[in-house]
Design a protein around this motif. Structure first.
Motif, PDB file in Angstrom:
ATOM      1  N   LEU A   1       0.813  -1.221   0.000  1.00  0.00           N
ATOM      2  CA  LEU A   1       0.000   0.000   0.000  1.00  0.00           C
ATOM      3  C   LEU A   1       0.852   1.280   0.000  1.00  0.00           C
ATOM      4  O   LEU A   1       0.596   2.174  -0.809  1.00  0.00           O
ATOM      5  CB  LEU A   1      -0.981  -0.024   1.180  1.00  0.00           C
ATOM      6  N   PRO A   2       1.883   1.388   0.870  1.00  0.00           N
ATOM      7  CA  PRO A   2       2.689   2.620   0.837  1.00  0.00           C
ATOM      8  C   PRO A   2       3.356   2.862  -0.526  1.00  0.00           C
ATOM      9  O   PRO A   2       3.462   4.001  -0.974  1.00  0.00           O
ATOM     10  CB  PRO A   2       3.742   2.381   1.926  1.00  0.00           C
ATOM     11  N   ILE A   3       3.785   1.789  -1.175  1.00  0.00           N
ATOM     12  CA  ILE A   3       4.445   1.920  -2.480  1.00  0.00           C
ATOM     13  C   ILE A   3       3.436   2.377  -3.535  1.00  0.00           C
ATOM     14  O   ILE A   3       3.701   3.284  -4.325  1.00  0.00           O
ATOM     15  CB  ILE A   3       5.112   0.576  -2.878  1.00  0.00           C
ATOM     16  N   LEU A   4       2.250   1.763  -3.523  1.00  0.00           N
ATOM     17  CA  LEU A   4       1.204   2.154  -4.484  1.00  0.00           C
ATOM     18  C   LEU A   4       0.825   3.619  -4.285  1.00  0.00           C
ATOM     19  O   LEU A   4       0.679   4.378  -5.250  1.00  0.00           O
ATOM     20  CB  LEU A   4      -0.030   1.256  -4.310  1.00  0.00           C
ATOM     21  N   GLN A   5       0.680   4.036  -3.014  1.00  0.00           N
ATOM     22  CA  GLN A   5       0.290   5.421  -2.718  1.00  0.00           C
ATOM     23  C   GLN A   5       1.362   6.403  -3.181  1.00  0.00           C
ATOM     24  O   GLN A   5       1.067   7.427  -3.781  1.00  0.00           O
ATOM     25  CB  GLN A   5       0.045   5.587  -1.218  1.00  0.00           C
ATOM     26  N   GLU A   6       2.605   6.041  -2.905  1.00  0.00           N
ATOM     27  CA  GLU A   6       3.718   6.916  -3.293  1.00  0.00           C
ATOM     28  C   GLU A   6       3.756   7.117  -4.805  1.00  0.00           C
ATOM     29  O   GLU A   6       4.048   8.212  -5.289  1.00  0.00           O
ATOM     30  CB  GLU A   6       5.009   6.249  -2.812  1.00  0.00           C
TER      31      GLU A   6
ATOM     32  N   GLU B   1      -7.637  -2.374   8.683  1.00  0.00           N
ATOM     33  CA  GLU B   1      -6.660  -2.301   7.598  1.00  0.00           C
ATOM     34  C   GLU B   1      -7.367  -2.245   6.239  1.00  0.00           C
ATOM     35  O   GLU B   1      -6.941  -1.525   5.338  1.00  0.00           O
ATOM     36  CB  GLU B   1      -5.709  -3.501   7.664  1.00  0.00           C
ATOM     37  N   LEU B   2      -8.466  -2.992   6.112  1.00  0.00           N
ATOM     38  CA  LEU B   2      -9.229  -2.942   4.854  1.00  0.00           C
ATOM     39  C   LEU B   2      -9.823  -1.544   4.653  1.00  0.00           C
ATOM     40  O   LEU B   2      -9.844  -1.025   3.531  1.00  0.00           O
ATOM     41  CB  LEU B   2     -10.341  -4.001   4.859  1.00  0.00           C
ATOM     42  N   GLU B   3     -10.285  -0.929   5.743  1.00  0.00           N
ATOM     43  CA  GLU B   3     -10.813   0.443   5.635  1.00  0.00           C
ATOM     44  C   GLU B   3      -9.722   1.410   5.195  1.00  0.00           C
ATOM     45  O   GLU B   3      -9.957   2.296   4.376  1.00  0.00           O
ATOM     46  CB  GLU B   3     -11.417   0.880   6.974  1.00  0.00           C
ATOM     47  N   ALA B   4      -8.511   1.222   5.735  1.00  0.00           N
ATOM     48  CA  ALA B   4      -7.396   2.095   5.337  1.00  0.00           C
ATOM     49  C   ALA B   4      -7.080   1.920   3.846  1.00  0.00           C
ATOM     50  O   ALA B   4      -6.771   2.888   3.145  1.00  0.00           O
ATOM     51  CB  ALA B   4      -6.164   1.786   6.186  1.00  0.00           C
ATOM     52  N   CYS B   5      -7.180   0.703   3.355  1.00  0.00           N
ATOM     53  CA  CYS B   5      -6.963   0.442   1.923  1.00  0.00           C
ATOM     54  C   CYS B   5      -8.002   1.187   1.096  1.00  0.00           C
ATOM     55  O   CYS B   5      -7.674   1.836   0.092  1.00  0.00           O
ATOM     56  CB  CYS B   5      -7.069  -1.058   1.622  1.00  0.00           C
ATOM     57  N   MET B   6      -9.264   1.107   1.528  1.00  0.00           N
ATOM     58  CA  MET B   6     -10.337   1.781   0.788  1.00  0.00           C
ATOM     59  C   MET B   6     -10.141   3.297   0.780  1.00  0.00           C
ATOM     60  O   MET B   6     -10.349   3.948  -0.238  1.00  0.00           O
ATOM     61  CB  MET B   6     -11.695   1.453   1.405  1.00  0.00           C
ATOM     62  N   GLU B   7      -9.716   3.838   1.929  1.00  0.00           N
ATOM     63  CA  GLU B   7      -9.476   5.288   1.996  1.00  0.00           C
ATOM     64  C   GLU B   7      -8.374   5.698   1.029  1.00  0.00           C
ATOM     65  O   GLU B   7      -8.364   6.818   0.532  1.00  0.00           O
ATOM     66  CB  GLU B   7      -9.099   5.697   3.428  1.00  0.00           C
TER      67      GLU B   7
END
Ligand SMILES: [Zn+2]
Length: 252
Positions: free
Chosen positions: A72-77, A113-119
Protein backbone atom coordinates in the motif's frame (compact mmCIF):
# COMPACT_ATOMS: atom_id res chain seq x y z
CA UNK A 1 -4.97 -5.97 -26.95
CA UNK A 2 -7.57 -4.42 -24.70
CA UNK A 3 -5.86 -4.65 -21.32
CA UNK A 4 -4.24 -6.82 -18.70
CA UNK A 5 -4.78 -7.85 -15.09
CA UNK A 6 -1.75 -8.76 -12.96
CA UNK A 7 -2.01 -11.30 -10.10
CA UNK A 8 0.03 -10.92 -6.92
CA UNK A 9 -0.39 -12.74 -3.60
CA UNK A 10 2.05 -11.72 -0.88
CA UNK A 11 4.52 -8.78 -0.80
CA UNK A 12 7.11 -9.64 1.82
CA UNK A 13 10.87 -9.81 2.42
CA UNK A 14 10.38 -13.37 3.75
CA UNK A 15 11.21 -15.70 0.83
CA UNK A 16 8.24 -17.86 -0.23
CA UNK A 17 6.79 -19.23 -3.45
CA UNK A 18 3.92 -16.71 -3.25
CA UNK A 19 5.88 -13.64 -2.00
CA UNK A 20 7.46 -10.87 -4.03
CA UNK A 21 10.12 -8.85 -2.17
CA UNK A 22 8.94 -5.26 -1.45
CA UNK A 23 11.94 -3.73 -3.27
CA UNK A 24 11.24 -5.85 -6.31
CA UNK A 25 7.54 -4.93 -6.14
CA UNK A 26 8.56 -1.25 -5.99
CA UNK A 27 10.71 -1.62 -9.09
CA UNK A 28 7.87 -3.38 -10.96
CA UNK A 29 5.38 -0.67 -9.98
CA UNK A 30 7.84 2.09 -10.96
CA UNK A 31 8.14 0.50 -14.40
CA UNK A 32 4.33 0.28 -14.64
CA UNK A 33 3.90 3.91 -13.52
CA UNK A 34 6.35 5.08 -16.21
CA UNK A 35 4.62 3.05 -18.93
CA UNK A 36 1.70 4.04 -21.15
CA UNK A 37 -0.67 1.66 -19.31
CA UNK A 38 -3.53 3.33 -17.43
CA UNK A 39 -3.78 1.67 -13.99
CA UNK A 40 -7.36 1.15 -12.79
CA UNK A 41 -9.21 -0.94 -10.22
CA UNK A 42 -10.96 -4.01 -11.69
CA UNK A 43 -14.30 -2.27 -11.15
CA UNK A 44 -13.10 0.74 -13.20
CA UNK A 45 -11.48 -1.47 -15.81
CA UNK A 46 -14.78 -3.28 -16.41
CA UNK A 47 -16.74 -0.01 -16.49
CA UNK A 48 -14.27 1.49 -19.00
CA UNK A 49 -13.77 -1.60 -21.16
CA UNK A 50 -14.94 0.13 -24.32
CA UNK A 51 -12.32 2.90 -24.10
CA UNK A 52 -9.41 2.58 -26.51
CA UNK A 53 -6.61 2.96 -23.96
CA UNK A 54 -4.21 0.29 -22.67
CA UNK A 55 -5.72 -0.60 -19.27
CA UNK A 56 -4.03 -2.48 -16.45
CA UNK A 57 -5.43 -3.68 -13.11
CA UNK A 58 -3.09 -4.86 -10.33
CA UNK A 59 -4.78 -7.52 -8.19
CA UNK A 60 -3.83 -9.19 -4.90
CA UNK A 61 -5.46 -12.46 -3.90
CA UNK A 62 -6.38 -13.46 -0.32
CA UNK A 63 -5.93 -10.10 1.51
CA UNK A 64 -2.61 -10.78 3.26
CA UNK A 65 -1.61 -8.34 6.01
CA UNK A 66 1.63 -7.67 4.15
CA UNK A 67 -0.38 -5.87 1.46
CA UNK A 68 -1.19 -3.14 3.99
CA UNK A 69 2.33 -3.09 5.40
CA UNK A 70 4.46 -3.22 2.23
CA UNK A 71 2.41 -2.80 -0.95
CA UNK A 72 0.00 0.00 0.00
CA UNK A 73 2.69 2.62 0.84
CA UNK A 74 4.45 1.92 -2.48
CA UNK A 75 1.20 2.15 -4.48
CA UNK A 76 0.29 5.42 -2.72
CA UNK A 77 3.72 6.92 -3.29
CA UNK A 78 3.51 6.14 -7.02
CA UNK A 79 -0.13 7.24 -7.36
CA UNK A 80 -1.28 3.74 -8.38
CA UNK A 81 -4.37 1.81 -7.37
CA UNK A 82 -5.15 -1.91 -6.95
CA UNK A 83 -7.86 -4.45 -6.21
CA UNK A 84 -7.54 -6.81 -3.24
CA UNK A 85 -9.70 -9.98 -3.18
CA UNK A 86 -10.55 -10.75 0.44
CA UNK A 87 -11.68 -14.04 2.03
CA UNK A 88 -14.59 -12.55 3.99
CA UNK A 89 -14.81 -15.26 6.66
CA UNK A 90 -11.09 -14.99 7.50
CA UNK A 91 -10.68 -11.20 7.89
CA UNK A 92 -8.20 -10.60 10.74
CA UNK A 93 -7.31 -14.33 10.77
CA UNK A 94 -4.84 -16.31 8.73
CA UNK A 95 -4.69 -18.28 5.47
CA UNK A 96 -5.55 -21.58 7.16
CA UNK A 97 -7.15 -22.98 3.98
CA UNK A 98 -3.65 -23.52 2.61
CA UNK A 99 -2.84 -27.27 2.66
CA UNK A 100 0.60 -27.26 1.03
CA UNK A 101 3.32 -27.98 3.58
CA UNK A 102 5.72 -25.66 1.72
CA UNK A 103 3.51 -22.59 2.28
CA UNK A 104 2.97 -21.41 5.87
CA UNK A 105 -0.27 -19.85 7.07
CA UNK A 106 0.09 -16.06 6.84
CA UNK A 107 -1.81 -13.31 8.69
CA UNK A 108 -4.61 -11.56 6.81
CA UNK A 109 -5.76 -7.93 7.01
CA UNK A 110 -8.36 -6.99 9.64
CA UNK A 111 -11.33 -4.65 9.09
CA UNK A 112 -9.45 -1.47 10.06
CA UNK A 113 -6.66 -2.30 7.60
CA UNK A 114 -9.23 -2.94 4.85
CA UNK A 115 -10.81 0.44 5.63
CA UNK A 116 -7.40 2.09 5.34
CA UNK A 117 -6.96 0.44 1.92
CA UNK A 118 -10.34 1.78 0.79
CA UNK A 119 -9.48 5.29 2.00
CA UNK A 120 -6.36 5.06 -0.19
CA UNK A 121 -8.55 4.27 -3.22
CA UNK A 122 -7.91 0.52 -3.28
CA UNK A 123 -10.90 -1.62 -4.30
CA UNK A 124 -11.89 -4.49 -1.98
CA UNK A 125 -13.27 -7.43 -3.93
CA UNK A 126 -14.60 -10.78 -2.74
CA UNK A 127 -12.85 -14.18 -2.70
CA UNK A 128 -15.65 -16.23 -1.00
CA UNK A 129 -16.19 -16.83 2.72
CA UNK A 130 -13.72 -19.70 3.28
CA UNK A 131 -11.64 -20.11 0.08
CA UNK A 132 -13.13 -23.47 -1.07
CA UNK A 133 -12.86 -25.02 -4.52
CA UNK A 134 -16.29 -23.90 -5.71
CA UNK A 135 -16.74 -26.59 -8.38
CA UNK A 136 -16.67 -29.24 -5.62
CA UNK A 137 -19.65 -27.75 -3.78
CA UNK A 138 -23.39 -28.20 -4.34
CA UNK A 139 -25.28 -25.13 -5.66
CA UNK A 140 -26.65 -24.11 -2.22
CA UNK A 141 -23.12 -24.10 -0.78
CA UNK A 142 -21.78 -22.12 -3.74
CA UNK A 143 -24.56 -19.55 -3.29
CA UNK A 144 -23.72 -19.30 0.40
CA UNK A 145 -20.00 -18.71 -0.29
CA UNK A 146 -20.80 -16.07 -2.92
CA UNK A 147 -23.72 -14.35 -1.23
CA UNK A 148 -22.52 -14.31 2.39
CA UNK A 149 -19.02 -13.28 1.34
CA UNK A 150 -20.44 -10.34 -0.59
CA UNK A 151 -22.90 -9.37 2.15
CA UNK A 152 -20.27 -9.44 4.90
CA UNK A 153 -17.79 -7.26 2.97
CA UNK A 154 -20.49 -4.85 1.83
CA UNK A 155 -21.96 -4.41 5.32
CA UNK A 156 -18.72 -4.15 7.27
CA UNK A 157 -17.04 -1.84 4.77
CA UNK A 158 -20.10 0.23 3.81
CA UNK A 159 -19.55 -0.40 0.11
CA UNK A 160 -21.18 -2.30 -2.72
CA UNK A 161 -18.88 -5.27 -3.39
CA UNK A 162 -18.91 -5.90 -7.15
CA UNK A 163 -15.67 -7.71 -8.06
CA UNK A 164 -15.06 -11.42 -7.47
CA UNK A 165 -12.10 -13.80 -7.74
CA UNK A 166 -12.44 -17.62 -8.03
CA UNK A 167 -10.32 -19.39 -5.35
CA UNK A 168 -7.61 -21.48 -7.09
CA UNK A 169 -8.94 -20.11 -10.39
CA UNK A 170 -11.48 -22.95 -10.10
CA UNK A 171 -14.70 -22.34 -12.03
CA UNK A 172 -17.18 -24.06 -14.35
CA UNK A 173 -20.20 -22.65 -16.24
CA UNK A 174 -22.52 -23.25 -13.26
CA UNK A 175 -20.23 -21.44 -10.82
CA UNK A 176 -19.80 -18.51 -13.25
CA UNK A 177 -23.58 -18.25 -13.63
CA UNK A 178 -24.07 -18.22 -9.84
CA UNK A 179 -21.42 -15.46 -9.52
CA UNK A 180 -23.38 -13.30 -11.93
CA UNK A 181 -26.66 -14.04 -10.11
CA UNK A 182 -25.12 -13.16 -6.72
CA UNK A 183 -24.86 -9.52 -7.83
CA UNK A 184 -21.18 -9.30 -8.81
CA UNK A 185 -20.22 -7.40 -11.96
CA UNK A 186 -16.99 -9.21 -12.77
CA UNK A 187 -14.91 -12.26 -11.87
CA UNK A 188 -11.24 -13.05 -12.48
CA UNK A 189 -9.68 -16.45 -13.22
CA UNK A 190 -6.09 -17.73 -13.37
CA UNK A 191 -6.30 -18.26 -17.15
CA UNK A 192 -2.99 -16.86 -18.36
CA UNK A 193 -3.41 -14.19 -21.03
CA UNK A 194 -4.09 -10.56 -21.80
CA UNK A 195 -7.69 -9.35 -21.95
CA UNK A 196 -9.46 -9.61 -25.29
CA UNK A 197 -12.41 -7.62 -26.47
CA UNK A 198 -14.61 -10.72 -26.56
CA UNK A 199 -13.87 -11.83 -22.97
CA UNK A 200 -16.95 -12.23 -20.78
CA UNK A 201 -16.81 -10.13 -17.58
CA UNK A 202 -17.23 -13.24 -15.39
CA UNK A 203 -14.19 -15.00 -16.88
CA UNK A 204 -11.49 -12.34 -17.01
CA UNK A 205 -7.98 -13.80 -17.56
CA UNK A 206 -4.93 -12.60 -15.63
CA UNK A 207 -1.14 -12.62 -15.84
CA UNK A 208 0.31 -14.25 -12.70
CA UNK A 209 3.47 -12.61 -11.38
CA UNK A 210 4.49 -15.72 -9.41
CA UNK A 211 4.74 -17.68 -12.65
CA UNK A 212 8.35 -16.53 -12.69
CA UNK A 213 10.40 -17.55 -9.65
CA UNK A 214 9.61 -14.86 -7.11
CA UNK A 215 13.10 -14.89 -5.59
CA UNK A 216 14.92 -14.49 -8.92
CA UNK A 217 14.96 -10.70 -9.17
CA UNK A 218 16.69 -10.54 -12.55
CA UNK A 219 14.09 -12.86 -14.11
CA UNK A 220 11.28 -10.87 -12.45
CA UNK A 221 12.56 -7.56 -13.88
CA UNK A 222 12.76 -9.07 -17.36
CA UNK A 223 9.29 -10.57 -16.87
CA UNK A 224 7.53 -7.31 -15.91
CA UNK A 225 9.16 -5.53 -18.87
CA UNK A 226 7.92 -8.33 -21.13
CA UNK A 227 4.37 -8.00 -19.72
CA UNK A 228 4.39 -4.21 -20.20
CA UNK A 229 5.69 -4.63 -23.77
CA UNK A 230 2.77 -6.97 -24.59
CA UNK A 231 4.86 -10.13 -24.94
CA UNK A 232 3.81 -12.19 -21.89
CA UNK A 233 1.88 -14.88 -23.77
CA UNK A 234 4.78 -15.44 -26.21
CA UNK A 235 7.23 -15.54 -23.28
CA UNK A 236 5.18 -18.26 -21.55
CA UNK A 237 4.99 -20.33 -24.74
CA UNK A 238 8.78 -20.17 -25.10
CA UNK A 239 9.27 -21.02 -21.41
CA UNK A 240 6.94 -24.00 -21.72
CA UNK A 241 8.82 -25.27 -24.74
CA UNK A 242 12.12 -25.07 -22.80
CA UNK A 243 10.90 -26.59 -19.54
CA UNK A 244 8.50 -29.44 -20.16
CA UNK A 245 6.59 -31.05 -18.53
CA UNK A 246 4.42 -28.01 -17.94
CA UNK A 247 3.74 -27.03 -14.34
CA UNK A 248 0.10 -26.83 -13.28
CA UNK A 249 -2.07 -23.80 -12.68
CA UNK A 250 -0.84 -21.52 -9.96
CA UNK A 251 -2.68 -20.98 -6.73
CA UNK A 252 -5.06 -18.04 -6.55
ZN1 LIG B 1 -6.88 -17.25 -3.08
Amino acid sequence: MQGAILTYHSISPEPSSVAIHPELFRSQMERLARSSWKVLTVRELVERRGEEIPKMAVTFDDGFADFHRYALPILQELGLTATVYVVAGRVGGCSDWEKRASVSHAPLMGWSELEACMEAGVEIGAHTLDHPRLTRLVPAEIEHQLGEGRRLLSERLGQETVSFCYPYGDWDPQVAELVSRAGYRSAVTCDYRYLRREDGVFLLPRLGINRVTATDHVAQRLYIDTILAGGAERYQTMKRARHSPVSGKEKA
